[in-house]
Motif scaffolding. Sequence first.
Motif, PDB file in Angstrom:
ATOM      1  N   ASP A 288       0.875  -1.186   0.000  1.00  0.00           N
ATOM      2  CA  ASP A 288       0.000   0.000   0.000  1.00  0.00           C
ATOM      3  C   ASP A 288       0.911   1.235   0.000  1.00  0.00           C
ATOM      4  O   ASP A 288       1.103   1.880   1.040  1.00  0.00           O
ATOM      5  CB  ASP A 288      -0.860   0.036   1.277  1.00  0.00           C
ATOM      6  CG  ASP A 288      -1.835  -1.131   1.402  1.00  0.00           C
ATOM      7  OD1 ASP A 288      -1.721  -2.104   0.638  1.00  0.00           O
ATOM      8  OD2 ASP A 288      -2.705  -1.069   2.293  1.00  0.00           O
TER       9      ASP A 288
ATOM     10  N   LYS B  29      -0.281  -8.744  -1.729  1.00  0.00           N
ATOM     11  CA  LYS B  29      -1.608  -8.125  -1.898  1.00  0.00           C
ATOM     12  C   LYS B  29      -1.407  -6.646  -2.230  1.00  0.00           C
ATOM     13  O   LYS B  29      -0.854  -5.891  -1.434  1.00  0.00           O
ATOM     14  CB  LYS B  29      -2.432  -8.271  -0.613  1.00  0.00           C
ATOM     15  CG  LYS B  29      -3.817  -7.646  -0.705  1.00  0.00           C
ATOM     16  CD  LYS B  29      -4.660  -7.956   0.508  1.00  0.00           C
ATOM     17  CE  LYS B  29      -4.466  -7.024   1.672  1.00  0.00           C
ATOM     18  NZ  LYS B  29      -4.892  -5.624   1.451  1.00  0.00           N
TER      19      LYS B  29
ATOM     20  N   GLN C 277      -3.010  -3.120  -2.845  1.00  0.00           N
ATOM     21  CA  GLN C 277      -4.231  -2.354  -2.600  1.00  0.00           C
ATOM     22  C   GLN C 277      -4.403  -1.394  -3.784  1.00  0.00           C
ATOM     23  O   GLN C 277      -3.623  -0.456  -3.976  1.00  0.00           O
ATOM     24  CB  GLN C 277      -4.102  -1.600  -1.278  1.00  0.00           C
ATOM     25  CG  GLN C 277      -5.196  -0.604  -0.995  1.00  0.00           C
ATOM     26  CD  GLN C 277      -6.581  -1.199  -1.102  1.00  0.00           C
ATOM     27  OE1 GLN C 277      -7.284  -0.957  -2.105  1.00  0.00           O
ATOM     28  NE2 GLN C 277      -6.972  -1.992  -0.127  1.00  0.00           N
TER      29      GLN C 277
ATOM     30  N   ASP D 115      -6.468  -6.129  -4.103  1.00  0.00           N
ATOM     31  CA  ASP D 115      -7.483  -5.749  -3.121  1.00  0.00           C
ATOM     32  C   ASP D 115      -8.195  -4.522  -3.661  1.00  0.00           C
ATOM     33  O   ASP D 115      -7.715  -3.390  -3.532  1.00  0.00           O
ATOM     34  CB  ASP D 115      -6.798  -5.463  -1.771  1.00  0.00           C
ATOM     35  CG  ASP D 115      -7.799  -5.308  -0.637  1.00  0.00           C
ATOM     36  OD1 ASP D 115      -9.020  -5.295  -0.905  1.00  0.00           O
ATOM     37  OD2 ASP D 115      -7.368  -5.201   0.528  1.00  0.00           O
TER      38      ASP D 115
ATOM     39  N   LYS E 257     -11.981  -4.667  -3.825  1.00  0.00           N
ATOM     40  CA  LYS E 257     -13.347  -4.713  -3.284  1.00  0.00           C
ATOM     41  C   LYS E 257     -14.342  -4.297  -4.350  1.00  0.00           C
ATOM     42  O   LYS E 257     -15.246  -3.490  -4.114  1.00  0.00           O
ATOM     43  CB  LYS E 257     -13.459  -3.835  -2.040  1.00  0.00           C
ATOM     44  CG  LYS E 257     -12.440  -4.241  -0.970  1.00  0.00           C
ATOM     45  CD  LYS E 257     -12.516  -3.422   0.273  1.00  0.00           C
ATOM     46  CE  LYS E 257     -11.455  -3.800   1.279  1.00  0.00           C
ATOM     47  NZ  LYS E 257     -10.064  -3.540   0.848  1.00  0.00           N
TER      48      LYS E 257
ATOM     49  N   SER F 157     -12.287  -5.779   8.798  1.00  0.00           N
ATOM     50  CA  SER F 157     -11.480  -5.572  10.019  1.00  0.00           C
ATOM     51  C   SER F 157     -11.777  -4.276  10.756  1.00  0.00           C
ATOM     52  O   SER F 157     -11.355  -4.115  11.895  1.00  0.00           O
ATOM     53  CB  SER F 157      -9.995  -5.580   9.627  1.00  0.00           C
ATOM     54  OG  SER F 157      -9.707  -4.481   8.760  1.00  0.00           O
TER      55      SER F 157
ATOM     56  N   PRO G 141      -6.997  -9.667   6.726  1.00  0.00           N
ATOM     57  CA  PRO G 141      -6.226  -8.418   6.819  1.00  0.00           C
ATOM     58  C   PRO G 141      -6.347  -7.844   8.229  1.00  0.00           C
ATOM     59  O   PRO G 141      -7.183  -8.295   9.022  1.00  0.00           O
ATOM     60  CB  PRO G 141      -6.916  -7.508   5.796  1.00  0.00           C
ATOM     61  CG  PRO G 141      -8.315  -8.013   5.742  1.00  0.00           C
ATOM     62  CD  PRO G 141      -8.311  -9.470   6.128  1.00  0.00           C
TER      63      PRO G 141
ATOM     64  N   VAL H  27      -3.586  -7.457  10.351  1.00  0.00           N
ATOM     65  CA  VAL H  27      -2.526  -7.894  11.264  1.00  0.00           C
ATOM     66  C   VAL H  27      -1.571  -6.714  11.492  1.00  0.00           C
ATOM     67  O   VAL H  27      -1.152  -6.052  10.541  1.00  0.00           O
ATOM     68  CB  VAL H  27      -1.745  -9.090  10.659  1.00  0.00           C
ATOM     69  CG1 VAL H  27      -0.564  -9.478  11.547  1.00  0.00           C
ATOM     70  CG2 VAL H  27      -2.672 -10.277  10.447  1.00  0.00           C
TER      71      VAL H  27
ATOM     72  N   GLN I 272      -3.599  -2.579  12.645  1.00  0.00           N
ATOM     73  CA  GLN I 272      -4.982  -2.483  13.146  1.00  0.00           C
ATOM     74  C   GLN I 272      -5.190  -3.295  14.435  1.00  0.00           C
ATOM     75  O   GLN I 272      -6.306  -3.429  14.923  1.00  0.00           O
ATOM     76  CB  GLN I 272      -5.963  -2.950  12.071  1.00  0.00           C
ATOM     77  CG  GLN I 272      -5.965  -2.064  10.833  1.00  0.00           C
ATOM     78  CD  GLN I 272      -6.919  -2.585   9.763  1.00  0.00           C
ATOM     79  OE1 GLN I 272      -8.091  -2.816  10.018  1.00  0.00           O
ATOM     80  NE2 GLN I 272      -6.390  -2.763   8.558  1.00  0.00           N
TER      81      GLN I 272
ATOM     82  N   ALA J  46      -0.612  -8.375   6.276  1.00  0.00           N
ATOM     83  CA  ALA J  46      -0.165  -7.155   6.968  1.00  0.00           C
ATOM     84  C   ALA J  46       0.391  -6.216   5.919  1.00  0.00           C
ATOM     85  O   ALA J  46       1.204  -6.627   5.087  1.00  0.00           O
ATOM     86  CB  ALA J  46       0.898  -7.501   8.005  1.00  0.00           C
ATOM     87  N   SER J  47      -0.028  -4.981   5.961  1.00  0.00           N
ATOM     88  CA  SER J  47       0.488  -3.987   5.018  1.00  0.00           C
ATOM     89  C   SER J  47       1.473  -3.075   5.738  1.00  0.00           C
ATOM     90  O   SER J  47       2.685  -3.269   5.649  1.00  0.00           O
ATOM     91  CB  SER J  47      -0.660  -3.196   4.397  1.00  0.00           C
ATOM     92  OG  SER J  47      -1.550  -4.073   3.730  1.00  0.00           O
ATOM     93  N   ARG J  48       0.972  -2.078   6.490  1.00  0.00           N
ATOM     94  CA  ARG J  48       1.900  -1.135   7.136  1.00  0.00           C
ATOM     95  C   ARG J  48       2.932  -1.836   8.001  1.00  0.00           C
ATOM     96  O   ARG J  48       4.117  -1.477   7.980  1.00  0.00           O
ATOM     97  CB  ARG J  48       1.120  -0.121   7.989  1.00  0.00           C
ATOM     98  CG  ARG J  48       0.479   0.955   7.151  1.00  0.00           C
ATOM     99  CD  ARG J  48      -0.542   1.730   7.938  1.00  0.00           C
ATOM    100  NE  ARG J  48      -1.732   0.954   8.204  1.00  0.00           N
ATOM    101  CZ  ARG J  48      -2.809   1.405   8.854  1.00  0.00           C
ATOM    102  NH1 ARG J  48      -2.813   2.644   9.314  1.00  0.00           N
ATOM    103  NH2 ARG J  48      -3.868   0.645   9.035  1.00  0.00           N
TER     104      ARG J  48
END
Length: 257
Positions: free
Chosen positions: A17, A50, A52, A84, A86, A142, A209, A211, A214, A228-230
């Motif tokens: 992301d 993944k 975004q 991702d 949606k 999430s 998502p 992890v 958040q 996990a992104s960030r």
Amino acid sequence: MDFLEALSRPPLVLGVDPRPMLHGPEPLAHIRRYTFVLLEALAPRLAAAKFQLAFFEALGPEGMALLWELASASRVMGLPVIFDGKRGDIGSTAEAYARAYLEAFPGSALTVNPYLGLDALKPFFQAASRTGGGVFVLAKTSNPGSGFIQDLPVEGRPLYLYLAEALEREGEGYREGTWSRVGMVVGATYPEAVARVRERAPHAPLLLPGVGAQGGKPLKGEGLLLAASRALYYPGGRPDLKAALEAAEALLKALVE
Ligand SMILES: O=c1ccn([C@@H]2O[C@H](COP(=O)(O)O)[C@@H](O)[C@H]2O)c(=O)[nH]1
């Protein structure tokens, strides 16, 4: 590679992301280099990358070209790609979204929105079946406010479980062995929802998502893909290769030991 093979890989998904303000004076070039190196270092230890779509769309046409390049490189590295996005619309438009992200762009799987109903999801399932791909339908997201709609009671259970049951039935037609191409998104921030969905939908791959940033914890289980992104891409709040590799190592340790 068939997307369902991702389920036999280590269960960690790297969320990409990219935020240009964290990448210095030539952000796109830096995002490109940083992501390439990260993907090359981690590819064998991940289930998937993944991407975004929103973050690439926000970068305009150059962002979409970068998305294409990074996703194609992931596939060449043997790493499945989850887009991702949606997406969701009436069937005829859903067909175009499915062609866009499971065929024209090199996606192995796509996240989709179930709000329009099962007929509107079918084009995604059919495209996944054609391409050896997968679809992750939003079931229990999430975010803190996901219960506003997703927890509404429907015949004695929350809406997200009603949906999980319907998707398990629908997914039977897209099952190959244990796993169906019809998967679901369930936030890692709601471990009890993960357990309940797994109980009602034993053949659905579940993308989890949330992890890290958040507050979601790594959860272990068959067919669970932890994203996990960030926490992986920007550990400590900025691009840092060494810290990213250490963060991946720590998550993998928690997931496979
Ligand atoms: O329920 C959902 C569905 C998708 N997402 C997406 O996953 C990442 C999470 O980013 P973090 O930095 O790991 O928090 C982001 O792309 C979301 O759009 C989600 O968080 N929850």
